[in-house]
Design a protein around this motif. Structure first.
Motif, PDB file in Angstrom:
ATOM      1  N   GLU A  90       0.646 -10.661  -7.207  1.00 20.69           N
ATOM      2  CA  GLU A  90       1.839 -10.955  -7.990  1.00 20.69           C
ATOM      3  C   GLU A  90       3.130 -10.699  -7.231  1.00 20.69           C
ATOM      4  O   GLU A  90       4.156 -11.335  -7.500  1.00 20.69           O
ATOM      5  CB  GLU A  90       1.824 -10.132  -9.288  1.00 20.69           C
ATOM      6  N   GLY A  91       3.112  -9.745  -6.311  1.00 19.04           N
ATOM      7  CA  GLY A  91       4.289  -9.450  -5.525  1.00 19.04           C
ATOM      8  C   GLY A  91       5.369  -8.730  -6.303  1.00 19.04           C
ATOM      9  O   GLY A  91       5.156  -8.234  -7.409  1.00 19.04           O
ATOM     10  N   GLU A  92       6.552  -8.698  -5.697  1.00 21.35           N
ATOM     11  CA  GLU A  92       7.714  -8.027  -6.277  1.00 21.35           C
ATOM     12  C   GLU A  92       8.943  -8.871  -5.980  1.00 21.35           C
ATOM     13  O   GLU A  92       9.146  -9.319  -4.847  1.00 21.35           O
ATOM     14  CB  GLU A  92       7.859  -6.632  -5.657  1.00 21.35           C
ATOM     15  N   ASP A  93       9.746  -9.130  -6.992  1.00 21.29           N
ATOM     16  CA  ASP A  93      10.942  -9.971  -6.830  1.00 21.29           C
ATOM     17  C   ASP A  93      10.582 -11.340  -6.271  1.00 21.29           C
ATOM     18  O   ASP A  93      11.351 -11.946  -5.504  1.00 21.29           O
ATOM     19  CB  ASP A  93      11.971  -9.297  -5.916  1.00 21.29           C
ATOM     20  N   GLY A  94       9.399 -11.829  -6.657  1.00 21.68           N
ATOM     21  CA  GLY A  94       8.969 -13.137  -6.183  1.00 21.68           C
ATOM     22  C   GLY A  94       8.462 -13.163  -4.759  1.00 21.68           C
ATOM     23  O   GLY A  94       8.192 -14.239  -4.214  1.00 21.68           O
ATOM     24  N   VAL A  95       8.306 -11.999  -4.134  1.00 15.82           N
ATOM     25  CA  VAL A  95       7.859 -11.896  -2.740  1.00 15.82           C
ATOM     26  C   VAL A  95       6.495 -11.227  -2.704  1.00 15.82           C
ATOM     27  O   VAL A  95       6.318 -10.139  -3.266  1.00 15.82           O
ATOM     28  CB  VAL A  95       8.861 -11.088  -1.893  1.00 15.82           C
ATOM     29  N   ARG A  96       5.534 -11.864  -2.041  1.00 16.50           N
ATOM     30  CA  ARG A  96       4.177 -11.322  -1.968  1.00 16.50           C
ATOM     31  C   ARG A  96       3.863 -10.783  -0.576  1.00 16.50           C
ATOM     32  O   ARG A  96       4.316 -11.339   0.424  1.00 16.50           O
ATOM     33  CB  ARG A  96       3.162 -12.413  -2.323  1.00 16.50           C
ATOM     34  N   PRO A  97       3.080  -9.709  -0.507  1.00 13.79           N
ATOM     35  CA  PRO A  97       2.665  -9.174   0.800  1.00 13.79           C
ATOM     36  C   PRO A  97       1.702 -10.112   1.518  1.00 13.79           C
ATOM     37  O   PRO A  97       0.950 -10.853   0.889  1.00 13.79           O
ATOM     38  CB  PRO A  97       1.956  -7.865   0.439  1.00 13.79           C
ATOM     39  N   GLY A  98       1.726 -10.019   2.849  1.00 15.27           N
ATOM     40  CA  GLY A  98       0.787 -10.789   3.661  1.00 15.27           C
ATOM     41  C   GLY A  98      -0.084  -9.920   4.546  1.00 15.27           C
ATOM     42  O   GLY A  98      -0.882 -10.422   5.337  1.00 15.27           O
ATOM     43  N   VAL A  99       0.075  -8.592   4.409  1.00 16.29           N
ATOM     44  CA  VAL A  99      -0.731  -7.645   5.177  1.00 16.29           C
ATOM     45  C   VAL A  99      -0.761  -6.341   4.389  1.00 16.29           C
ATOM     46  O   VAL A  99       0.153  -6.072   3.593  1.00 16.29           O
ATOM     47  CB  VAL A  99      -0.131  -7.433   6.593  1.00 16.29           C
ATOM     48  N   ILE A 100      -1.809  -5.560   4.568  1.00 10.25           N
ATOM     49  CA  ILE A 100      -1.916  -4.247   3.939  1.00 10.25           C
ATOM     50  C   ILE A 100      -1.484  -3.194   4.948  1.00 10.25           C
ATOM     51  O   ILE A 100      -1.972  -3.154   6.071  1.00 10.25           O
ATOM     52  CB  ILE A 100      -3.363  -3.972   3.477  1.00 10.25           C
ATOM     53  N   GLY A 101      -0.567  -2.338   4.557  1.00 15.11           N
ATOM     54  CA  GLY A 101      -0.140  -1.284   5.467  1.00 15.11           C
ATOM     55  C   GLY A 101       1.365  -1.229   5.599  1.00 15.11           C
ATOM     56  O   GLY A 101       2.077  -2.050   5.024  1.00 15.11           O
ATOM     57  N   GLU A 102       1.840  -0.192   6.346  1.00 14.24           N
ATOM     58  CA  GLU A 102       0.957   0.649   7.102  1.00 14.24           C
ATOM     59  C   GLU A 102       0.389   1.760   6.226  1.00 14.24           C
ATOM     60  O   GLU A 102       1.090   2.336   5.409  1.00 14.24           O
ATOM     61  CB  GLU A 102       1.632   1.235   8.338  1.00 14.24           C
ATOM     62  N   ILE A 103      -0.894   2.064   6.443  1.00 15.90           N
ATOM     63  CA  ILE A 103      -1.629   3.077   5.696  1.00 15.90           C
ATOM     64  C   ILE A 103      -1.880   4.239   6.646  1.00 15.90           C
ATOM     65  O   ILE A 103      -2.512   4.061   7.697  1.00 15.90           O
ATOM     66  CB  ILE A 103      -2.968   2.524   5.171  1.00 15.90           C
ATOM     67  N   GLY A 104      -1.403   5.447   6.288  1.00 18.42           N
ATOM     68  CA  GLY A 104      -1.375   6.503   7.284  1.00 18.42           C
ATOM     69  C   GLY A 104      -2.127   7.774   6.973  1.00 18.42           C
ATOM     70  O   GLY A 104      -2.540   8.038   5.850  1.00 18.42           O
TER      71      GLY A 104
ATOM     72  N   GLY B 263      -5.209  -8.601   6.545  1.00 18.65           N
ATOM     73  CA  GLY B 263      -5.377  -7.611   7.586  1.00 18.65           C
ATOM     74  C   GLY B 263      -4.838  -6.269   7.146  1.00 18.65           C
ATOM     75  O   GLY B 263      -4.152  -6.148   6.125  1.00 18.65           O
ATOM     76  N   LEU B 264      -5.136  -5.224   7.944  1.00 17.68           N
ATOM     77  CA  LEU B 264      -4.806  -3.854   7.556  1.00 17.68           C
ATOM     78  C   LEU B 264      -4.249  -3.110   8.771  1.00 17.68           C
ATOM     79  O   LEU B 264      -4.880  -3.095   9.826  1.00 17.68           O
ATOM     80  CB  LEU B 264      -6.062  -3.167   7.016  1.00 17.68           C
ATOM     81  N   ILE B 265      -3.081  -2.498   8.611  1.00 16.41           N
ATOM     82  CA  ILE B 265      -2.445  -1.738   9.679  1.00 16.41           C
ATOM     83  C   ILE B 265      -2.504  -0.250   9.352  1.00 16.41           C
ATOM     84  O   ILE B 265      -2.099   0.170   8.261  1.00 16.41           O
ATOM     85  CB  ILE B 265      -0.973  -2.164   9.862  1.00 16.41           C
ATOM     86  N   LEU B 266      -2.977   0.546  10.318  1.00 16.43           N
ATOM     87  CA  LEU B 266      -3.079   1.987  10.141  1.00 16.43           C
ATOM     88  C   LEU B 266      -1.950   2.702  10.882  1.00 16.43           C
ATOM     89  O   LEU B 266      -1.495   2.254  11.935  1.00 16.43           O
ATOM     90  CB  LEU B 266      -4.416   2.495  10.680  1.00 16.43           C
TER      91      LEU B 266
ATOM     92  N   GLY C  35       0.839  -1.199   0.000  1.00 17.57           N
ATOM     93  CA  GLY C  35       0.000   0.000   0.000  1.00 17.57           C
ATOM     94  C   GLY C  35       0.866   1.238   0.000  1.00 17.57           C
ATOM     95  O   GLY C  35       1.993   1.230  -0.517  1.00 17.57           O
ATOM     96  N   TRP C  36       0.365   2.320   0.591  1.00 15.71           N
ATOM     97  CA  TRP C  36       1.066   3.606   0.592  1.00 15.71           C
ATOM     98  C   TRP C  36       1.017   4.191   1.991  1.00 15.71           C
ATOM     99  O   TRP C  36      -0.016   4.151   2.664  1.00 15.71           O
ATOM    100  CB  TRP C  36       0.419   4.551  -0.412  1.00 15.71           C
ATOM    101  N   TYR C  37       2.106   4.806   2.407  1.00 11.41           N
ATOM    102  CA  TYR C  37       2.315   5.218   3.794  1.00 11.41           C
ATOM    103  C   TYR C  37       1.443   6.426   4.170  1.00 11.41           C
ATOM    104  O   TYR C  37       0.344   6.272   4.708  1.00 11.41           O
ATOM    105  CB  TYR C  37       3.803   5.480   3.994  1.00 11.41           C
TER     106      TYR C  37
END
Length: 312
Positions: free
Chosen positions: A126-140, A167-170, A97-99
């Motif tokens: 799809e991820g980046e460099d073969g690595v995928r996110p497992g959580v959204i955030g932190e979104i600020g 999940g989502l982190i603020l 996401g975006w900070y």
């Protein structure tokens, strides 16, 4: 309601929720706040060897997993995270996401919520460099309000959460802006039980924290460390009070290691202070040991996978 997941995507691939162990729910391994702030005291985390050293200490104390909340604009480095995870033998869950607005790309004010959602979903799947996110955030939110472009980012995050079950982190500091962020997410139909309001301890009002918990959100005290003993005493006291009021299952504890001075050998908490010091402090203040262990092991699973404490 968001999907209940049986595995969590880590930088080395999916891991069963039962294998995550004790979890730090808000940390950074590679992060660059200096790029925007230009403050010398906010030197970037850019040494993988130091990260490995601190994570190995965390593992020796019984730690299992770290949620790495570096999102867009903070210098996310998926390949570095995977290498560090392998070397330290600690699970790392990468964010996306975006900070917050000062860290956004120049064109973000020209991007619709729909396009932001699409970009976020591409990254998640799809991820980046073969690595995928497992959580959204932190979104600020940068200030004590949510700007127009930050609101679009929040809406995109809510839509991606519903699509993926993540999940989502603020990021919500020194104000009640976390409640405003929850309003936006709720308007989009976001499952607030899968949302952690970060940095609640920077606004030490337990009544406010309880109102967040009443709405279903997780309350995150993520500034734990030895830097200011009086603030840390207040942080622990507030955690004890929140637990006393019946919200133990809504509490998350971490360090938010995000600048060089927070490395353990430089006098910071590293990734070990919560296990080494905060847990015993809570027990000494009368919190039952099994409750502390639930905060370390089970509460983060509610954020990451939708497993509430006590679920089989």
């Amino acid at each position: 309601m968001a999907k209940r997941l049986t595995t969590v995507q880590t930088v080395r691939g999916p891991v069963a929720v039962s294998e995550l162990g004790r979890v730090l729910p808000h940390e950074h391994v590679a992060c660059d706040l200096f790029r925007v702030t230009r403050q010398m005291g906010l030197a970037a985390l850019n040494d993988p060897d130091e990260a490995v050293r601190d994570l190995k200490v965390f593992k020796e104390l019984g730690g299992g997993s770290v949620v790495e909340a570096t999102s867009g604009g903070l210098g996310r480095k998926p390949g570095v995270l995977r290498s560090v995870s392998e070397r330290a033998d600690v699970h790392i869950v990468m964010g996306c996401g975006w900070y917050r607005e000062p860290y956004y790309e120049a064109d973000m004010n020209k991007v619709s919520t729909a396009e932001l959602t699409e970009r976020l979903l591409i990254d998640i799947f799809e991820g980046e460099d073969g690595v995928r996110p497992g959580v959204i955030g932190e979104i600020g939110a940068d200030r004590e309000w949510v700007s127009g472009v930050e609101e679009r980012v929040l809406r995109a995050a809510a839509r991606a959460q519903q699509e993926t079950g993540l999940g989502l982190i603020l990021h919500a500091v020194k104000s009640e802006v976390g409640a405003w962020q929850l309003d936006v997410l709720e308007d989009e139909g976001c499952d607030l039980s899968r949302v952690a309001v970060g940095h609640c301890d920077t606004y030490p009002d337990v009544d406010y924290h309880e109102r967040l918990a009443e709405r279903g959100a997780m309350v995150m005290y993520d500034g734990n460390g030895p830097g200011d003993s009086l603030l840390q005493e207040q942080r622990v006291a507030n955690a004890v009070e929140l637990i006393r009021r019946g919200w133990a299952k809504s509490l998350l504890l971490s360090h938010d290691v995000c600048v060089l001075g927070m490395r353990e050998r430089r006098g910071g908490p590293g990734y070990s202070y919560v296990l080494r010091q905060v847990g015993p402090d809570l027990i000494a203040a009368g919190v039952p040991e099994d409750v502390v262990e639930t905060i370390f092991r089970e509460n983060p699973l509610q954020l990451l996978a939708g497993h509430r404490p006590g679920d089989n």
